[in-house]
Design a protein around this motif. Structure first.
Motif, PDB file in Angstrom:
ATOM      1  N   PHE A 212       0.835  -1.198   0.000  1.00  0.00           N
ATOM      2  CA  PHE A 212       0.000   0.000   0.000  1.00  0.00           C
ATOM      3  C   PHE A 212       0.874   1.253   0.000  1.00  0.00           C
ATOM      4  N   GLY A 213       1.969   1.225   0.757  1.00  0.00           N
ATOM      5  CA  GLY A 213       2.879   2.366   0.770  1.00  0.00           C
ATOM      6  C   GLY A 213       3.463   2.638  -0.603  1.00  0.00           C
ATOM      7  N   ALA A 214       3.802   1.543  -1.310  1.00  0.00           N
ATOM      8  CA  ALA A 214       4.347   1.694  -2.665  1.00  0.00           C
ATOM      9  C   ALA A 214       3.298   2.290  -3.611  1.00  0.00           C
ATOM     10  N   LEU A 215       2.031   1.880  -3.424  1.00  0.00           N
ATOM     11  CA  LEU A 215       0.953   2.427  -4.259  1.00  0.00           C
ATOM     12  C   LEU A 215       0.779   3.925  -4.009  1.00  0.00           C
ATOM     13  N   LEU A 216       0.821   4.329  -2.737  1.00  0.00           N
ATOM     14  CA  LEU A 216       0.682   5.751  -2.417  1.00  0.00           C
ATOM     15  C   LEU A 216       1.827   6.561  -3.014  1.00  0.00           C
ATOM     16  N   GLU A 217       3.040   6.005  -2.959  1.00  0.00           N
ATOM     17  CA  GLU A 217       4.193   6.687  -3.562  1.00  0.00           C
ATOM     18  C   GLU A 217       3.988   6.847  -5.065  1.00  0.00           C
ATOM     19  N   GLU A 218       3.508   5.788  -5.694  1.00  0.00           N
ATOM     20  CA  GLU A 218       3.280   5.810  -7.144  1.00  0.00           C
ATOM     21  C   GLU A 218       2.223   6.846  -7.526  1.00  0.00           C
ATOM     22  N   LEU A 219       1.194   6.976  -6.687  1.00  0.00           N
ATOM     23  CA  LEU A 219       0.102   7.906  -6.970  1.00  0.00           C
ATOM     24  C   LEU A 219       0.382   9.319  -6.452  1.00  0.00           C
ATOM     25  N   ALA A 220       1.532   9.494  -5.777  1.00  0.00           N
ATOM     26  CA  ALA A 220       1.917  10.785  -5.194  1.00  0.00           C
ATOM     27  C   ALA A 220       0.875  11.286  -4.192  1.00  0.00           C
ATOM     28  N   ILE A 221       0.352  10.349  -3.392  1.00  0.00           N
ATOM     29  CA  ILE A 221      -0.594  10.692  -2.337  1.00  0.00           C
ATOM     30  C   ILE A 221       0.161  10.722  -1.009  1.00  0.00           C
ATOM     31  N   PRO A 222       0.155  11.843  -0.300  1.00  0.00           N
ATOM     32  CA  PRO A 222       0.919  11.948   0.950  1.00  0.00           C
ATOM     33  C   PRO A 222       0.412  10.999   2.031  1.00  0.00           C
ATOM     34  N   HIS A 223       1.319  10.542   2.860  1.00  0.00           N
ATOM     35  CA  HIS A 223       0.984   9.692   3.997  1.00  0.00           C
ATOM     36  C   HIS A 223       2.044   9.894   5.072  1.00  0.00           C
ATOM     37  N   PRO A 224       1.719   9.638   6.333  1.00  0.00           N
ATOM     38  CA  PRO A 224       2.746   9.774   7.374  1.00  0.00           C
ATOM     39  C   PRO A 224       3.904   8.821   7.093  1.00  0.00           C
ATOM     40  N   GLU A 225       5.116   9.267   7.377  1.00  0.00           N
ATOM     41  CA  GLU A 225       6.262   8.387   7.185  1.00  0.00           C
ATOM     42  C   GLU A 225       6.082   7.133   8.021  1.00  0.00           C
ATOM     43  N   TYR A 226       6.549   6.011   7.502  1.00  0.00           N
ATOM     44  CA  TYR A 226       6.309   4.743   8.184  1.00  0.00           C
ATOM     45  C   TYR A 226       7.437   3.764   7.880  1.00  0.00           C
ATOM     46  N   GLY A 227       7.360   2.630   8.522  1.00  0.00           N
ATOM     47  CA  GLY A 227       8.275   1.532   8.258  1.00  0.00           C
ATOM     48  C   GLY A 227       7.720   0.265   8.894  1.00  0.00           C
ATOM     49  N   THR A 228       8.277  -0.883   8.512  1.00  0.00           N
ATOM     50  CA  THR A 228       7.889  -2.159   9.114  1.00  0.00           C
ATOM     51  C   THR A 228       9.122  -2.820   9.703  1.00  0.00           C
ATOM     52  N   ALA A 229       8.938  -3.493  10.834  1.00  0.00           N
ATOM     53  CA  ALA A 229      10.079  -4.100  11.529  1.00  0.00           C
ATOM     54  C   ALA A 229       9.673  -5.435  12.129  1.00  0.00           C
ATOM     55  N   ILE A 230      10.662  -6.310  12.287  1.00  0.00           N
ATOM     56  CA  ILE A 230      10.404  -7.601  12.938  1.00  0.00           C
ATOM     57  C   ILE A 230      11.247  -7.766  14.196  1.00  0.00           C
ATOM     58  N   ASN A 231      12.041  -6.739  14.539  1.00  0.00           N
ATOM     59  CA  ASN A 231      12.805  -6.797  15.784  1.00  0.00           C
ATOM     60  C   ASN A 231      13.100  -5.364  16.256  1.00  0.00           C
ATOM     61  N   LEU A 232      13.709  -5.271  17.434  1.00  0.00           N
ATOM     62  CA  LEU A 232      13.942  -3.973  18.051  1.00  0.00           C
ATOM     63  C   LEU A 232      14.897  -3.108  17.238  1.00  0.00           C
TER      64      LEU A 232
END
Length: 618
Positions: A212-232
């Motif tokens: 979904f983040g990649a889609l928003l980037e492609e469409l140039a729709i702003p969103h809060p900065e984010y990331g995904t993680a699996i550890n600290l």
């Protein structure tokens, strides 16, 4: 639809040597699911399913005996068991299966059951046999006179696919029961089941944060900065990039469960240490928290070429409060036309790119005139019943017909939507959450990203103050008309807004009481008030004592930050125990003061829903 047959792989053949048919049948009769057996034998769940198919070990359906064996029961209630005789007779009619929401709990309640019931009515009108799958007997969707046929079954892939194989429907609706059935869409699609409405691919695109983040980037729709993680370490790397405060949550959450706003590395570590389920498939989601933004909920109906926005709801509370806990106003009331136009444009763009067919919900945050997309749900939302009743438009019925293949452009004419891109209203509606704090005082009363409400009330009026006053009364929160008001706000809220609130209360002859910082700010600006000790300060009486002894009639307390939220819980607990109304955001305080003034000077009128809806017939 074509259900894919299970393939007998070498892995299944090897499994059969250590798990004979008699053992498998006995395990199923004793209630072991395919998933549990797969875990025990350290094998994929499809292998257990394939082995069952190979052995011919299948569940049958029994009819619930509502007549206590006095005579044959004719009710359409069924449940599965591992016996021999199947009492459920599948008809030759064209039919659709609807997956319900499962047990009612905080975050998923009767709003989704409402959608399921309305969908049943729409399908029946269209000539379809309706089959409901749900495991909660305390819902309307499981009443005897709603669906043509009902299966009391858990909403798991194993149980659902068995019903589908038996009934052979034209399709299955997964998007009216909330997040629970939505999770099944991909597995059902892979098994050859026709998903009515938005495809499993579109659902996954909206639910998978990276996609979904990649889609928003492609469409140039702003969103809060984010990331995904699996550890600290990965999580710390993200927070170093996006900064604190940050919103952390597991993937595919329901009702904001386990969501938290963290303000430091120590809080982040504590959250991850307590997290139960973080994997590569279900990573931790970390978003930049927009602390001063205003949130909006938008519900829409879409097909492949068209989109109608059914409701734009503005939250009274600022960002950070779960949408289910926010007071929502329909239509929006103090936002710029530019921001509204931007949200409408983004909604239509996302509906087209996600290929939404049916209902969708988008949450936006507006900060300094900039519009950010928070999340998109390609399904019914908990606001759909509210929007439907407020606008007098059968939103779910229209969406169901779209999911069956009808064009939204044709339905516009039938429901008098014409060429509008938004359903209009000539009155104002407010959705007010109802909280269980009086029953669970120690659970904490301050709102955040994890949903706390257990119900909601709705009010209608022609003007905002009257609507808000009615909403408070409906939610059993009785605003005072005189007495003393306690005010304690964070440094960011020490601005002209709190001055205006205090001045209004003072003009209405309320006595004002404040803690040291707020007292200093108000008195410097010419507002008379008394000073009181905080809970943690030396000296008595403190604010807890004053509330406890019934000397406060209304509390305005807006803590911000981790320490403040922890320190101020005592004030909230005292308010609940002594039945003192309280608000925890500056926005709610403003609305409350307007409502108090309205109650003091105005008598409320009474109108039926039909009267409010009559403007559509003019």
């Amino acid at each position: 639809m074509t259900i894919q047959a299970s393939v007998l792989t070498q892995e299944v053949i090897d499994l059969s040597r250590k798990f004979p048919k008699e053992w498998l049948l006995k395990a199923k009769q004793n209630g072991f699911s395919d998933f549990q057996l797969a875990t025990i034998f350290n094998t994929p769940e499809p292998s257990i399913r394939a082995l069952r198919k190979h052995y011919g070990v299948e569940s049958v359906f029994k009819t619930v005996d509502t007549c206590a064996a006095e005579f044959d029961a004719k009710t359409p209630y069924h449940y599965s068991t591992y016996e021999e005789e199947n009492e459920s007779v599948s008809s030759d009619r064209k039919k659709v299966i609807i997956l319900g929401g499962g047990p009612n709990r905080i975050g998923q309640g009767i709003e989704f059951d409402y959608c399921c019931v309305q969908a049943v009515f729409a399908l029946r009108e269209a000539g379809y046999e309706t089959i409901m799958v749900n495991c909660n007997p305390e819902t309307v969707s499981t009443d005897y006179d709603i669906a043509d046929k009902l299966y009391f079954e858990p909403l798991t892939f194993e149980d659902t696919i068995r019903i589908i194989e038996h009934e052979k429907p034209l399709g299955v609706i997964v998007s009216f029961g909330g997040q629970t059935p939505l999770k099944l869409s991909e597995k059902l699609h892979e098994a050859g089941v026709t998903i009515l409405g938005t495809s499993s691919k579109g659902i996954d695109l909206a639910e998978d944060r990276k996609k979904f983040g990649a889609l928003l980037e492609e469409l140039a729709i702003p969103h809060p900065e984010y990331g995904t993680a699996i550890n600290l370490e990965e999580a710390k790397e993200i927070t170093r990039r996006i900064g604190y405060p940050a919103l952390v949550r597991p993937s595919y959450v329901l009702g904001g469960r386990a969501m938290k706003i963290v303000y430091s590395d120590d809080s982040l570590k504590e959250y991850i240490d307590q997290a139960l389920f973080i994997t590569e498939k279900y990573p931790l989601l970390i978003d930049r928290f927009l602390e001063t933004a205003v949130e909006f909920d938008i519900d829409a109906i879409a097909d492949s070429t068209d989109c109608v926005i059914s409701g734009i709801m503005q939250h009274v509370e600022a960002a950070g409060i779960h949408s289910g806990d926010s007071t929502s106003i329909l239509p929006y009331y103090n936002i710029s036309p530019k921001a509204i136009a931007t949200m409408k444009a983004y909604t239509r763009t996302l509906a087209a790119n996600l290929k939404v067919v049916g209902l969708m919900n988008i949450q936006y945050a507006v900060q300094n005139e900039s519009v950010y997309v928070i999340e998109v749900n390609p399904r019914a939302s908990r606001t759909v019943p509210f929007v439907g009743k407020a606008t007098a438009i059968p939103v779910v019925k229209i969406a169901t017909r779209v999911m069956l293949g009808e064009k939204l452009s044709d339905l516009r004419q039938e429901y008098d939507l014409k060429d509008c891109d938004e359903l209009g209203m000539k009155h104002l509606a407010i959705k007010e959450p109802v909280f269980p704090f009086s029953k669970f005082v120690k659970s904490g009363v301050y709102l955040g990203p994890e949903m706390r409400s257990t119900g909601e009330a709705m009010s209608l009026a022609d003007e905002f103050p009257e609507a808000f006053a009615k909403a408070y009364q409906a939610a059993n929160m009785h605003l005072p008309l005189s007495g003393a008001v306690f005010i304690s706000v964070n440094d960011q809220d020490k601005n002209p807004r709190i001055l205006a609130i205090a001045q209004s209360l003072y003009r209405m002859d309320f006595d004002l009481i404040a803690t040291e910082g707020t007292h200093s700010f108000l008195t410097k600006n010419g507002i008379e008030c008394k000073k009181v000790f905080k809970v943690g300060e030396e000296g008595r009486p403190n604010i807890f004592d004053i509330i406890k002894h019934g000397k406060i009639n209304f509390v305005i307390n807006t803590p911000r930050g981790e320490k403040a939220l922890h320190d101020e819980e005592a004030i909230g607990a005292a308010s609940v125990l002594n039945n003192v109304p309280f608000v925890t955001t500056i926005e709610a305080a403003e609305a409350s003061v307007q409502a108090i003034d309205c109650i003091r000077h105005q008598e409320f009128g009474v109108k039926s829903l039909q009267e409010y809806a009559s403007y559509r017939n003019k």
